[in-house]
Design an enzyme around this catalytic site. Sequence first.
Site, mmCIF file in Angstrom:
data_model
loop_
_atom_site.group_PDB
_atom_site.id
_atom_site.type_symbol
_atom_site.label_atom_id
_atom_site.label_comp_id
_atom_site.label_asym_id
_atom_site.label_seq_id
_atom_site.Cartn_x
_atom_site.Cartn_y
_atom_site.Cartn_z
ATOM 1 N N LYS A 12 0.836 -1.209 0.000
ATOM 2 C CA LYS A 12 0.000 0.000 0.000
ATOM 3 C C LYS A 12 0.866 1.253 0.000
ATOM 4 O O LYS A 12 0.679 2.162 -0.807
ATOM 5 C CB LYS A 12 -0.886 -0.020 1.257
ATOM 6 C CG LYS A 12 -1.486 1.325 1.634
ATOM 7 C CD LYS A 12 -2.398 1.213 2.845
ATOM 8 C CE LYS A 12 -1.758 1.388 4.189
ATOM 9 N NZ LYS A 12 -1.494 2.758 4.611
ATOM 10 N N ASN A 13 1.815 1.300 0.931
ATOM 11 C CA ASN A 13 2.561 2.543 1.139
ATOM 12 C C ASN A 13 3.614 2.804 0.067
ATOM 13 O O ASN A 13 4.220 3.879 0.052
ATOM 14 C CB ASN A 13 3.171 2.568 2.543
ATOM 15 C CG ASN A 13 2.084 2.775 3.600
ATOM 16 O OD1 ASN A 13 0.967 3.195 3.266
ATOM 17 N ND2 ASN A 13 2.400 2.468 4.847
ATOM 18 N N CYS A 29 -5.523 7.631 9.672
ATOM 19 C CA CYS A 29 -5.636 6.963 10.970
ATOM 20 C C CYS A 29 -5.224 7.901 12.103
ATOM 21 O O CYS A 29 -4.239 8.627 11.995
ATOM 22 C CB CYS A 29 -4.757 5.718 11.000
ATOM 23 S SG CYS A 29 -5.465 4.342 10.094
ATOM 24 N N ARG A 54 0.303 13.898 14.111
ATOM 25 C CA ARG A 54 0.553 13.889 12.671
ATOM 26 C C ARG A 54 0.534 15.289 12.055
ATOM 27 O O ARG A 54 -0.291 15.610 11.190
ATOM 28 C CB ARG A 54 -0.403 12.929 11.963
ATOM 29 C CG ARG A 54 -0.392 11.561 12.617
ATOM 30 C CD ARG A 54 -1.086 10.514 11.808
ATOM 31 N NE ARG A 54 -0.221 9.932 10.789
ATOM 32 C CZ ARG A 54 -0.598 8.980 9.948
ATOM 33 N NH1 ARG A 54 -1.826 8.535 9.969
ATOM 34 N NH2 ARG A 54 0.244 8.476 9.081
ATOM 35 N N ASP A 60 4.097 0.019 12.475
ATOM 36 C CA ASP A 60 2.862 -0.550 11.929
ATOM 37 C C ASP A 60 2.649 -2.005 12.356
ATOM 38 O O ASP A 60 1.567 -2.557 12.128
ATOM 39 C CB ASP A 60 2.853 -0.456 10.392
ATOM 40 C CG ASP A 60 2.744 0.987 9.921
ATOM 41 O OD1 ASP A 60 2.357 1.846 10.732
ATOM 42 O OD2 ASP A 60 3.062 1.253 8.747
ATOM 43 N N ARG A 80 -8.810 -0.623 4.485
ATOM 44 C CA ARG A 80 -7.940 0.403 3.897
ATOM 45 C C ARG A 80 -6.601 -0.180 3.488
ATOM 46 O O ARG A 80 -5.950 0.333 2.580
ATOM 47 C CB ARG A 80 -7.673 1.517 4.910
ATOM 48 C CG ARG A 80 -8.898 2.281 5.308
ATOM 49 C CD ARG A 80 -8.529 3.332 6.275
ATOM 50 N NE ARG A 80 -7.639 4.270 5.604
ATOM 51 C CZ ARG A 80 -7.523 5.540 5.896
ATOM 52 N NH1 ARG A 80 -8.243 6.030 6.868
ATOM 53 N NH2 ARG A 80 -6.705 6.309 5.243
HETATM 54 C C1 EPZ Z 1 4.094 6.667 7.060
HETATM 55 O O1 EPZ Z 1 3.303 7.684 7.664
HETATM 56 C C2 EPZ Z 1 3.151 5.530 6.777
HETATM 57 N N1 EPZ Z 1 2.097 5.997 5.902
HETATM 58 C C3 EPZ Z 1 2.552 5.016 8.083
HETATM 59 O O2 EPZ Z 1 1.768 3.901 7.768
HETATM 60 C C4 EPZ Z 1 3.678 4.612 9.026
HETATM 61 O O3 EPZ Z 1 3.124 4.255 10.274
HETATM 62 C C5 EPZ Z 1 4.661 5.761 9.211
HETATM 63 O O4 EPZ Z 1 5.127 6.234 7.920
HETATM 64 C C6 EPZ Z 1 5.880 5.389 10.033
HETATM 65 O O5 EPZ Z 1 6.538 4.316 9.441
HETATM 66 C C7 EPZ Z 1 2.306 6.076 4.595
HETATM 67 O O6 EPZ Z 1 3.376 5.794 4.073
HETATM 68 C C8 EPZ Z 1 1.154 6.528 3.775
HETATM 69 P P1 EPZ Z 1 6.021 9.896 9.325
HETATM 70 P P2 EPZ Z 1 3.845 9.164 7.759
HETATM 71 O O7 EPZ Z 1 5.915 11.250 8.714
HETATM 72 O O8 EPZ Z 1 4.743 9.428 6.633
HETATM 73 C C9 EPZ Z 1 6.299 13.154 12.782
HETATM 74 C C10 EPZ Z 1 -0.137 2.487 8.001
HETATM 75 O O9 EPZ Z 1 -0.816 1.913 8.891
HETATM 76 N N2 EPZ Z 1 6.068 14.210 11.798
HETATM 77 O O10 EPZ Z 1 7.185 9.039 8.935
HETATM 78 O O11 EPZ Z 1 2.652 10.026 7.957
HETATM 79 C C11 EPZ Z 1 5.062 12.293 12.999
HETATM 80 O O12 EPZ Z 1 4.153 12.907 13.891
HETATM 81 C C12 EPZ Z 1 0.448 3.822 8.277
HETATM 82 O O13 EPZ Z 1 0.039 2.019 6.869
HETATM 83 C C13 EPZ Z 1 6.210 15.530 12.181
HETATM 84 O O14 EPZ Z 1 6.526 15.810 13.338
HETATM 85 O O15 EPZ Z 1 4.676 9.093 9.077
HETATM 86 C C14 EPZ Z 1 5.682 11.035 13.548
HETATM 87 O O16 EPZ Z 1 5.910 11.182 14.927
HETATM 88 C C15 EPZ Z 1 -0.143 4.656 9.272
HETATM 89 N N3 EPZ Z 1 5.970 16.516 11.266
HETATM 90 C C16 EPZ Z 1 7.030 10.963 12.824
HETATM 91 O O17 EPZ Z 1 7.257 12.266 12.265
HETATM 92 C C17 EPZ Z 1 5.614 16.224 9.995
HETATM 93 O O18 EPZ Z 1 5.426 17.177 9.208
HETATM 94 C C18 EPZ Z 1 7.112 9.956 11.701
HETATM 95 O O19 EPZ Z 1 5.969 10.047 10.898
HETATM 96 C C19 EPZ Z 1 5.488 14.889 9.597
HETATM 97 C C20 EPZ Z 1 5.716 13.892 10.520
#
Ligand code: EPZ
Length: 433
Positions: A30-31, A124, A129, A317, A410
Site C-alpha cells: 500500500k505505502n 488513521c 501527525r 505498523d 484500507r
Molecule cells: C508513514 O506515515 C506511513 N504511511 C505510516 O503507515 C507509518 O506508520 C509511518 O510512515 C511510520 O513508518 C504512509 O506511508 C502513507 P512519518 P507518515 O511522517 O509518513 C512526525 C499504516 O498503517 N512528523 O514518517 O505520515 C510524525 O508525527 C500507516 O500504513 C512531524 O513531526 O509518518 C511522527 O511522529 C499509518 N511533522 C514521525 O514524524 C511532519 O510534518 C514519523 O511520521 C510529519 C511527521
Amino acid sequence: MFKKPNENFVIEGSAGARNLTGELKVGGAKNAALKVLASSLLFTDPIKLTNVPRIDDIKIMIDLLNDLGQNADFNDKTVRLGGKKITKTSLNEDLSHKLRASIVLTGPLLGRTGGVSFPHPGGCVIGQRPIDIFLNGFQAMGAKIHYDQNKYHLSAPNGLKGARIFFPQQSVTGTETLLMAAVLASGTTVLDNAALEPEVVSLGQFLINAGAKIHGLGTPTITVSGLGGPLAKKDHDYQTIPDRIEAGSYLILGALAGKDILISHCEPRHLTAVTETLKQMGLKMNIDHSSIRVNNEQPEFRAINLKTHEYPGFPTDLQAPMAVLLTQAYGQSFIFETIFENRLSYLDTLNRQGADTMLLDAHRALINGPRPLKGESLDSPDLRAGLAYIIAALVASGRSIVHNIHYIDRGYEKVEKKLQAVGANIKRVSCQG
Ligand code: EPZ
C-alpha cells in the site's frame, strides 16, 4: 466515487489451538503504490503500475488523482494513469480528509504546476501527525504559503528551487513528497536525515528509471539534481514491491495460530527486524528469498523488550499485532512506541479480552503473559490495531465481532478470504443501521 458498506467481521476463535495451515500470499505494498500513483503528476506521459493491491486507500488515491484530471484505469491489479493535462491544483477536500497520504500529492502538484491548495490531511488517528516538515520544506524551496478557509495555499509561480532541507525527524511521506517536488525543481536539493524505508527507495528508483537524477536512496542524505521540467520518458512500468507490513502481520498470526503456514511473495530482506525479534522470542522459521515458513513446534514464546524505530528498526505498523503475540509470551514484555504518541490505546480492549497489559504513558506499556484471551466485541481504532484485533479474536476462545472494519479494508486486501483459505473461521457480515 468510492462508497463503503457497513460491515463487521465475525470470528470464532481457536482457543489457542495452532491449526492454521496453508499459504498466505502477500500483495503489493500500500505505502509504495500510493506514492508511485501520486508521482504520475510528474509525467507528461501515462504510467503503468502492476501488483497494486485492491484496497480502499488505493481507491481513494485514484479518486483524488481522477479529480485532478489524471484519468486512472484500475483493472485487476494494474493501474494506468496520467499523461493528461492537470485540470486543477486544489485537492478534493472530502477525499483528502479520508487519507493521510493525500499530502504526498502536494509535492508533485506544486512542482509541476507551481500551485497547490489542500486541507489538513486525514487518515488513521495514531498521533498528532503535523505537516510542518512538508511546509518548511516547500518554503525552503521558494514556495509562498498562506492559510485561509481551512486550507493551505502554496504557490511558486516561477517554479521550485533546489534547497538544503534537514528533517528534524525522519518522515516517510515527508521524504517522498519533497523528493518528488525536487525532481522537477531547478537546481540541487539535498534531503538530510531522510527516511530509509523500502517504499521510499522503491519510489526513488522508479523515478530514476524514468530519468530523474537522484543519489543516496536508502541513506540519510538524498541528493536530487532537479530537471527544471516534467518527466517525459515513455513505457516505464512500476511493479509494486511486496507489502512488508502485510507479510509481518501474517507472520505474527502464523506464530500464534499456525500449524504450518507459508507466507509467500514477500521480501524477507525488508523484514529483518521482525524476523530477528521473533527468533529472539523463540519462533522457528525457514526464511527463503521470497517466502517465510512458520512450522510451529515450539510451544512457548519468551517475553521481550520491543522498541519501534524507523527502518531498518522494528516497524510501528506491526507494534499492535506484536502486542497480541506478547500476551501469549512467558514473562513480562515492555513496548516502547517511539514514532507515534497515540498508538497504544487498543491495549484497553485487549485487557477486556483477558490480556494483562498496563499503559505506563502515551509511549510505553507492560504486558504480562501468557494470558488466555476470550471472544469480545472489538471496535477497530485504526488499520493496524484492527488487524491486531483479528489476530487476537482468532486465538481467543469463543466468538468475537470486529467492528469498524473499514479501517482494516484500507490496508489489507481480501483479508477474510486469505485467512479462510488457511482455515480461519472469519466471516464478513453486513450490519444494518
Ligand atoms: C508513514 O506515515 C506511513 N504511511 C505510516 O503507515 C507509518 O506508520 C509511518 O510512515 C511510520 O513508518 C504512509 O506511508 C502513507 P512519518 P507518515 O511522517 O509518513 C512526525 C499504516 O498503517 N512528523 O514518517 O505520515 C510524525 O508525527 C500507516 O500504513 C512531524 O513531526 O509518518 C511522527 O511522529 C499509518 N511533522 C514521525 O514524524 C511532519 O510534518 C514519523 O511520521 C510529519 C511527521
